[in-house]
Design an enzyme around this catalytic site. Structure first.
Site, PDB file in Angstrom:
ATOM      1  CB  CYS A 104      40.956  55.115  36.613  1.00 45.63           C
ATOM      2  SG  CYS A 104      39.845  55.230  35.198  1.00 45.63           S
TER       3      CYS A 104
ATOM      4  CG  ASP B 247      42.396  48.251  39.385  1.00 47.26           C
ATOM      5  OD1 ASP B 247      42.093  49.433  39.120  1.00 47.26           O
ATOM      6  OD2 ASP B 247      41.588  47.305  39.315  1.00 47.26           O
TER       7      ASP B 247
ATOM      8  CG  HIS C 294      39.572  51.420  38.931  1.00 50.04           C
ATOM      9  ND1 HIS C 294      40.369  50.784  38.001  1.00 50.04           N
ATOM     10  CD2 HIS C 294      38.837  52.328  38.240  1.00 50.04           C
ATOM     11  CE1 HIS C 294      40.110  51.272  36.794  1.00 50.04           C
ATOM     12  NE2 HIS C 294      39.185  52.212  36.914  1.00 50.04           N
TER      13      HIS C 294
END
Length: 645
Positions: free
Chosen positions: A472, A596, A598
């Site tokens: 990440c 994000d 992810h």
């Protein structure tokens, strides 16, 4: 018919009218267009050659300002005597217009004069009816327009013409000083050819589309009308109502794509390409044999070949006949550019010629394109080129801490294909600016401060690379580097995970075994990579608990206002990219705009937004759940925007 000053309305289209509000004596040129209603201010340029030097100013503006726009007045930042300052601005604007016309006939047109009180910031507008009058008339009203870009480009288009010329000429070997005269004669001969009957101008659309594209229009020199006043040329209601091809309007080559996004900038405006050809083999009424003439030189002569790469951009309303757009905009632009190139080349005629290249830009805050000539003999980072760009930034009122007029910023005027997507180096589609269009933050009285510019969204599993569970921070770093690429601070490719790891090994931060591993990295490692690859310095903020982040919302807002770069947030084993904050200073309520990394799905904007992978996050949501964990340390990496042009 031009309205009287008592009823006249000054319309201001540009967002930023005052370029240097705190500098008394600053003179600005007000830019309009003969195709717009009188007293419409499209943009403003600062006068940078003081006293002013009208010859130097006119030389600069002739290169900078596309045909289709013109100086319609002046503005001075002065004292409380508004009319006196405005009169000085009018007088300067009239003198500049005379220099720009180079002795040509100028109508005694009404000119806009404006004055800004340096103390209050109030701008007063006046109209000068005639060159011979010393009295100014105040205007009836001033209107500051919204959506001015839409007005400009829904009704207008760009005409682009590239013309490479190899210009040979001879001069007596015994008299090198004659070379300048011979070069000037050769330039004049080229200019004469632009209006010859056998010259052919081919106009064609410069934008591909999924539907049909109009056929090119062929215009011959003998059919063109020269010298017409652009503002008085009859407009055409529709190409469908015109049977004579010579009277087809520019709209004939503009694409009416109703599914396309709104046209509000030069970058996505309709563009028409003009090619220039010589048709010397046109059918003659009588047949004849080819003839060659031989002119022997009376003495030894030397040959010089000068490469001239003309590249002009002009603005025209869509209902203007193509014939007039070519004869009254494109050809005068080619002539002006030839003279500008001649002035630069003449001092170097007998030595190495400067490598001149013309670029067109549409910097933020300027509604229309501008044109600049750069010498490619010098690299972009050499001081001579830096100084040229600084002067352009100063003239246009652009910030001096970011690259807006580098070669990478130039408009791409090649044929566009709307069906193509942005592709990264590995062939997968990358989404840009996924935060645009997301729901509001829910902070009722908040002020949103967000990222400036564009970025690409990097996340897990892209490029067929499985970094789920550990990559990440790498993905956040890739998003940050994409921001620096898209803002033209660097031209390097966005590095892969392996290249990021290799960089950390090269600087001695990691052992060689780190390359190819699945080890996490954090804010410190990201700062090392940004420094090594981009020369970018970073500020790091440390938090003992996620509960402390809302306390720094004001400081984070200042970062987005001043730096505008994405921020990496690292906490525990998770990393996010922060794109902005929405902060209510009164109540302390705030929200964080989170991107994000992810996410593991496809490049589907709707799916990403609906799934919450890009959106506003409250520190504590309506259900009492904390987004930032209270039992984890957090580090924030704030990249600093390089101070450069």
């Amino acid at each position: 018919m031009v309205p009287s000053s008592e009823t006249a309305t000054v319309r201001v289209l540009c967002q930023k009218l005052l370029l240097s509000p705190n500098h008394p004596g600053t003179l600005q040129w007000l830019i309009g267009s003969p195709f717009f209603p009188p007293f419409t201010v499209v943009s403003t340029f600062r006068c940078i050659h003081h006293s002013p030097d009208f010859q130097q100013e006119s030389d600069d503006l002739r290169k900078l300002l596309p045909k289709g726009f013109e100086v319609i007045g002046g503005l001075i930042i002065g004292d409380s005597d508004a009319e006196k300052s405005a009169f000085e601005a009018v007088r300067a604007a009239r003198r500049l217009r005379k220099h720009l016309s180079e002795g040509g006939e100028l109508d005694d047109e009404k000119i806009v004069g404006a004055s800004c009180d340096v103390g209050t910031g109030t701008i007063h507008f006046f109209i000068s009816k005639s060159e011979n009058t010393t009295k100014l008339e105040p205007v009836g009203s001033v209107v500051y327009e919204d959506k001015s870009g839409k007005y400009l480009w829904e009704n207008g288009c760009l005409l682009h013409c590239e013309l490479p010329i190899k210009l040979p000429f001879y001069y007596p070997a015994s008299s090198p000083s004659d070379s300048k005269e011979k070069f000037s004669d050769a330039i004049d001969a080229v200019i004469t050819q632009f209006k010859e009957p056998y010259v052919v101008y081919i106009a064609e659309t410069l934008k591909k589309a999924s539907g049909g594209v109009p056929k090119p229009v062929v215009l011959r020199g003998k059919d063109l009308g020269f010298g017409a006043d652009a503002s008085n040329i009859n407009r055409l209601p529709s190409a469908d109502q015109v049977s004579d091809i010579k009277m087809l309007s520019c709209s004939h080559l503009c694409l009416n794509n109703k599914t396309a996004p709104a046209v509000n900038s030069a970058e996505n405006a309709d563009k028409i390409h003009i090619s220039v050809l010589l048709n010397r083999s046109e059918k003659l009424p009588t047949s004849g044999a080819p003839v060659a003439e031989y002119f022997p030189a009376m003495e030894e002569a030397r040959l010089i070949v000068v490469d001239l790469n003309l590249d002009v951009l002009t603005y025209a309303p869509k209902d203007l006949p193509l014939m007039h757009a070519v004869s009254n905009l494109v050809i005068p632009a080619l002539v002006d550019q030839l003279y500008s190139l001649k002035k630069i080349i003449l001092p170097h005629l007998l030595v190495e010629h400067p490598q001149l290249r013309i670029y067109h830009f549409n910097p933020p805050g300027v509604l229309h394109p501008i044109t600049s000539m750069y010498e490619l003999n010098y690299g972009e980072t050499e001081m001579k080129q830096v100084d040229v760009r600084k002067l352009l930034h100063l003239r246009l009122g652009l910030p001096l801490d970011r690259p807006l007029l580098r070669i990478a910023n130039a408009l791409d005027l090649s044929v566009n294909d709307d069906s193509k997507s942005n592709m990264n180096r590995r062939g997968s589609t990358l989404l840009k600016d996924v935060h645009i269009g997301i729901p509001s933050s829910g902070v009722s009285e908040g002020v949103a401060s967000i990222i400036q510019g564009s970025y690409e969204y990097y996340h897990y599993l892209q490029d067929g690379f499985d970094d789920s569970g550990w990559g990440c921070a790498y993905r956040s770093l890739q998003t940050i580097i994409s921001w620096f690429r898209l803002q033209h601070y660097t031209s390097i490719s966005v590095p892969s995970h392996r290249e990021i790891q290799q960089t950390l090994v090269e600087i001695g931060d990691k052992d060689p075994s780190f390359v190819g591993s699945r080890e996490w990295i954090g804010a410190i490692e990201l700062s090392f990579v940004l420094d090594k690859l981009l020369g970018v310095s970073c500020k790091i903020m440390n938090f003992r608990s996620g509960s402390e982040l809302p306390e720094k919302c004001r400081e984070l807002a200042m970062h987005f206002e001043n730096q505008g770069t994405p921020i990496m947030i690292g906490g525990g084993v998770l990393a996010y990219t922060l794109l902005g904050v929405d902060y209510d200073e009164g109540s302390g309520d705030c929200a964080f705009l989170i991107l994000d990394p992810h996410y593991t799905g496809s490049e589907d904007h709707k799916k990403i937004v609906n799934g919450g992978w890009c959106g506003w996050k409250k520190a504590v949501d309506s259900k009492g759940k904390s987004f930032f964990l209270h039992n984890k340390f957090y580090n924030l990496l704030l990249p600093q925007r390089p101070n450069m042009v």
